[in-house]
Design an enzyme around this catalytic site. Structure first.
Site, mmCIF file in Angstrom:
data_model
loop_
_atom_site.group_PDB
_atom_site.id
_atom_site.type_symbol
_atom_site.label_atom_id
_atom_site.label_comp_id
_atom_site.label_asym_id
_atom_site.label_seq_id
_atom_site.Cartn_x
_atom_site.Cartn_y
_atom_site.Cartn_z
ATOM 1 N NE ARG A 40 0.400 1.331 4.538
ATOM 2 C CZ ARG A 40 1.171 2.194 5.151
ATOM 3 N NH1 ARG A 40 1.833 3.101 4.459
ATOM 4 N NH2 ARG A 40 1.358 2.136 6.450
ATOM 5 C CD GLU A 61 -2.006 6.639 10.060
ATOM 6 O OE1 GLU A 61 -2.386 5.573 10.581
ATOM 7 O OE2 GLU A 61 -0.801 6.946 9.969
ATOM 8 N NE ARG A 95 -2.177 5.112 4.716
ATOM 9 C CZ ARG A 95 -1.859 4.624 5.912
ATOM 10 N NH1 ARG A 95 -2.055 3.354 6.195
ATOM 11 N NH2 ARG A 95 -1.329 5.403 6.827
ATOM 12 C CB CYS A 114 1.810 8.754 10.827
ATOM 13 S SG CYS A 114 2.973 7.980 11.979
ATOM 14 C CB THR A 121 5.966 5.894 10.707
ATOM 15 O OG1 THR A 121 4.551 5.821 10.496
ATOM 16 C CG2 THR A 121 6.262 6.112 12.166
ATOM 17 N NE ARG A 131 1.776 -2.094 6.924
ATOM 18 C CZ ARG A 131 1.562 -3.374 7.245
ATOM 19 N NH1 ARG A 131 2.574 -4.143 7.622
ATOM 20 N NH2 ARG A 131 0.352 -3.888 7.202
ATOM 21 N NE ARG A 147 2.663 -2.596 11.085
ATOM 22 C CZ ARG A 147 2.132 -1.501 10.552
ATOM 23 N NH1 ARG A 147 0.920 -1.536 10.033
ATOM 24 N NH2 ARG A 147 2.790 -0.362 10.536
ATOM 25 C CD GLU A 161 0.363 0.752 13.434
ATOM 26 O OE1 GLU A 161 -0.631 1.320 12.977
ATOM 27 O OE2 GLU A 161 1.468 1.296 13.568
HETATM 28 P P1 ADP Z 1 -1.448 -0.347 7.025
HETATM 29 O O1 ADP Z 1 -1.169 -1.393 6.057
HETATM 30 O O2 ADP Z 1 -2.199 0.755 6.434
HETATM 31 O O3 ADP Z 1 -0.173 0.090 7.695
HETATM 32 P P2 ADP Z 1 -2.525 -2.220 9.029
HETATM 33 O O4 ADP Z 1 -1.238 -2.757 9.519
HETATM 34 O O5 ADP Z 1 -3.536 -1.871 10.071
HETATM 35 O O6 ADP Z 1 -2.403 -0.877 8.182
HETATM 36 O O7 ADP Z 1 -3.152 -3.287 8.044
HETATM 37 C C1 ADP Z 1 -4.358 -3.042 7.405
HETATM 38 C C2 ADP Z 1 -5.062 -4.317 6.990
HETATM 39 O O8 ADP Z 1 -4.328 -4.954 5.957
HETATM 40 C C3 ADP Z 1 -5.203 -5.336 8.105
HETATM 41 O O9 ADP Z 1 -6.459 -5.954 8.022
HETATM 42 C C4 ADP Z 1 -4.127 -6.353 7.776
HETATM 43 O O10 ADP Z 1 -4.422 -7.639 8.264
HETATM 44 C C5 ADP Z 1 -4.156 -6.324 6.279
HETATM 45 N N1 ADP Z 1 -2.900 -6.807 5.677
HETATM 46 C C6 ADP Z 1 -1.669 -6.292 5.802
HETATM 47 N N2 ADP Z 1 -0.761 -6.998 5.112
HETATM 48 C C7 ADP Z 1 -1.451 -8.007 4.513
HETATM 49 C C8 ADP Z 1 -1.089 -9.087 3.659
HETATM 50 N N3 ADP Z 1 0.161 -9.269 3.260
HETATM 51 N N4 ADP Z 1 -2.082 -9.916 3.263
HETATM 52 C C9 ADP Z 1 -3.356 -9.739 3.641
HETATM 53 N N5 ADP Z 1 -3.751 -8.752 4.436
HETATM 54 C C10 ADP Z 1 -2.822 -7.882 4.874
HETATM 55 N N1 ARG Z 2 0.615 6.783 16.583
HETATM 56 C C1 ARG Z 2 0.886 5.388 16.781
HETATM 57 C C2 ARG Z 2 2.112 5.252 17.675
HETATM 58 O O1 ARG Z 2 2.805 6.217 17.845
HETATM 59 C C3 ARG Z 2 1.135 4.673 15.457
HETATM 60 C C4 ARG Z 2 2.374 5.082 14.721
HETATM 61 C C5 ARG Z 2 2.707 4.367 13.446
HETATM 62 N N2 ARG Z 2 1.581 3.787 12.812
HETATM 63 C C6 ARG Z 2 0.710 4.450 12.044
HETATM 64 N N3 ARG Z 2 -0.349 3.814 11.657
HETATM 65 N N4 ARG Z 2 0.932 5.664 11.649
HETATM 66 O O2 ARG Z 2 2.339 4.176 18.204
#
Ligand code: ADP
Ligand code: ARG
Length: 342
Positions: free
Chosen positions: A112, A211, A215, A257, A259, A266, A295, A300
């Site tokens: 993403r 966020e 995305r 954010c 990060t 990501r 994760r 997250e």
């Molecule tokens: P972000 O990707 O925006 O940092 P999250 O870590 O919260 O946010 O992940 C968002 C969603 O994407 C969650 O439901 C997670 O399980 C799903 N996800 C992340 N990576 C994968 C993957 N490789 N395959 C399937 N689902 C994924």
């Molecule tokens: N604000 C949260 C922290 O400081 C998340 C930081 C990184 N993740 C994010 N989705 N931006 O722990």
């Protein structure tokens, strides 16, 4: 507003870098969109278990509050004030053969990027009316996509609970009620203005006004990282023809954010590593070597289930998109080798 109190064991980068002197020098400042230090740090002040603790309200926040944000950016991304971000989203530069063609380990691959519209402030500082305009602009742009990327936009407002729950459970839709986003003001007027777009196969998706304003997501079962990246690159290219994204010469794509700055990318796999999972030290030694993050499988701040982990690139700024995906792909090859040996 007073200098915030943090518990002695607080580990957030906010707490580490917000000295009383920096606080005093920034507390009266306001960006042209009216964003303040108090708003910037609200999430980390309220959630003292944050890893980072700040969310920017606009591009100018990164300049005005640089005495606090630059050290945070340096520690997270290894990127200094003199560095310049460079972008490369050309799939032909990636060398990422499927690390698991027999589909024994990798359940799915997802990449993403976050994007925000250059003519609006960021989510924490977006007024209700502006959020609705963003939703309208983005869903109109998405409507114009064709071929594999064609799909539909589904607003969260009015979506039935069962559909929503299923989309979340299947890893397609964002969760509700994240307390970090809540404290940053990112959940105001929920669920209005938020939604999800996806194509028929659910291999191309766009989250609207979570966020970040967008995305953009490419995902599919299995480990064909190259195909997932190529689809994402195509989608971003098409959307860029219609929308102008917030971008800075120094920091790359601007996100709420810090990060996520730079590539805002990501790249992850959901991967079954039960043996390594039982040997966390060895597991972490490999993820550290490739600068990867571990994760849980519901995103997250979630836990692993059944020995399945979400493995992704940690760094997003100061490396190109191709390098970010390459790091993840190379690390995954090493993880599978280690799992096989155990
Ligand atoms: P972000 O990707 O925006 O940092 P999250 O870590 O919260 O946010 O992940 C968002 C969603 O994407 C969650 O439901 C997670 O399980 C799903 N996800 C992340 N990576 C994968 C993957 N490789 N395959 C399937 N689902 C994924
Ligand atoms: N604000 C949260 C922290 O400081 C998340 C930081 C990184 N993740 C994010 N989705 N931006 O722990």
């Amino acid at each position: 507003m007073y200098y915030p109190e943090f518990p002695p064991d607080c580990k957030s980068l906010l707490c580490k870098y917000l000295s009383p002197e920096i606080y005093a020098s920034l507390k009266e400042k306001k960006t042209r969109y009216g964003f303040t230090l108090e708003q910037l740090i609200r999430s980390g002040v309220k959630n003292v278990d944050s890893g980072i603790g700040v969310y920017a309200g606009d591009e100018e926040s990164y300049e005005l509050f640089a005495p606090l944000l630059n050290p945070i950016i340096r520690e997270y991304h290894g990127f200094g004030p003199e560095d310049r971000h460079i972008s490369d989203m050309d799939p032909s530069h990636l060398r990422a053969e499927n690390p698991d063609p027999e589909e024994k380990y990798i359940l799915s691959t997802r990449i993403r990027v976050g994007r925000n519209l250059h003519c609006f402030p960021l989510g924490p500082n977006l007024a209700r009316r502006e959020r609705l305009i963003v939703e309208c602009m983005v869903s109109d742009a998405l409507k114009a996509l064709d071929g594999e990327l064609a799909g539909e936009y589904y607003p969260l407002l009015g979506m039935d609970e069962a559909t929503k729950r299923q989309l979340i459970e299947d890893h397609f839709l964002f969760k509700e009620g994240d307390r970090f986003l809540e404290a940053a003001g990112l959940n105001r007027d929920w669920p209005e203005g938020r939604g999800i777009f996806h194509n028929r196969e659910k291999t191309f998706l766009v989250w609207v006004n979570e966020e970040d304003e967008l995305r953009i997501i490419s995902m599919q079962p299995g480990g064909d990282i190259q195909a997932v990246f190529a689809r994402l690159a195509k989608a971003v290219e098409e959307l860029q023809k219609q929308l102008t994204f917030a971008f800075s010469e120094r920091l790359g794509y601007i996100t709420s954010c810090p990060t996520n700055l730079g590539t805002a990318m990501r790249a992850s796999v959901h991967i079954k590593l039960p043996r390594l999972g039982a040997k966390m030290e060895a597991f972490k030694a490999i993820t550290d070597r490739y600068d990867l993050q571990i994760r849980g499988i519901h995103g997250e701040h979630s836990e692993s289930e059944g020995g399945v982990y979400d493995i992704s690139n940690k760094r997003r700024l100061g490396i190109t998109e191709v390098q970010a995906v390459q790091q993840m792909a190379d690390g995954v090859v090493a993880l599978i080798e280690a799992e096989k040996k155990l």
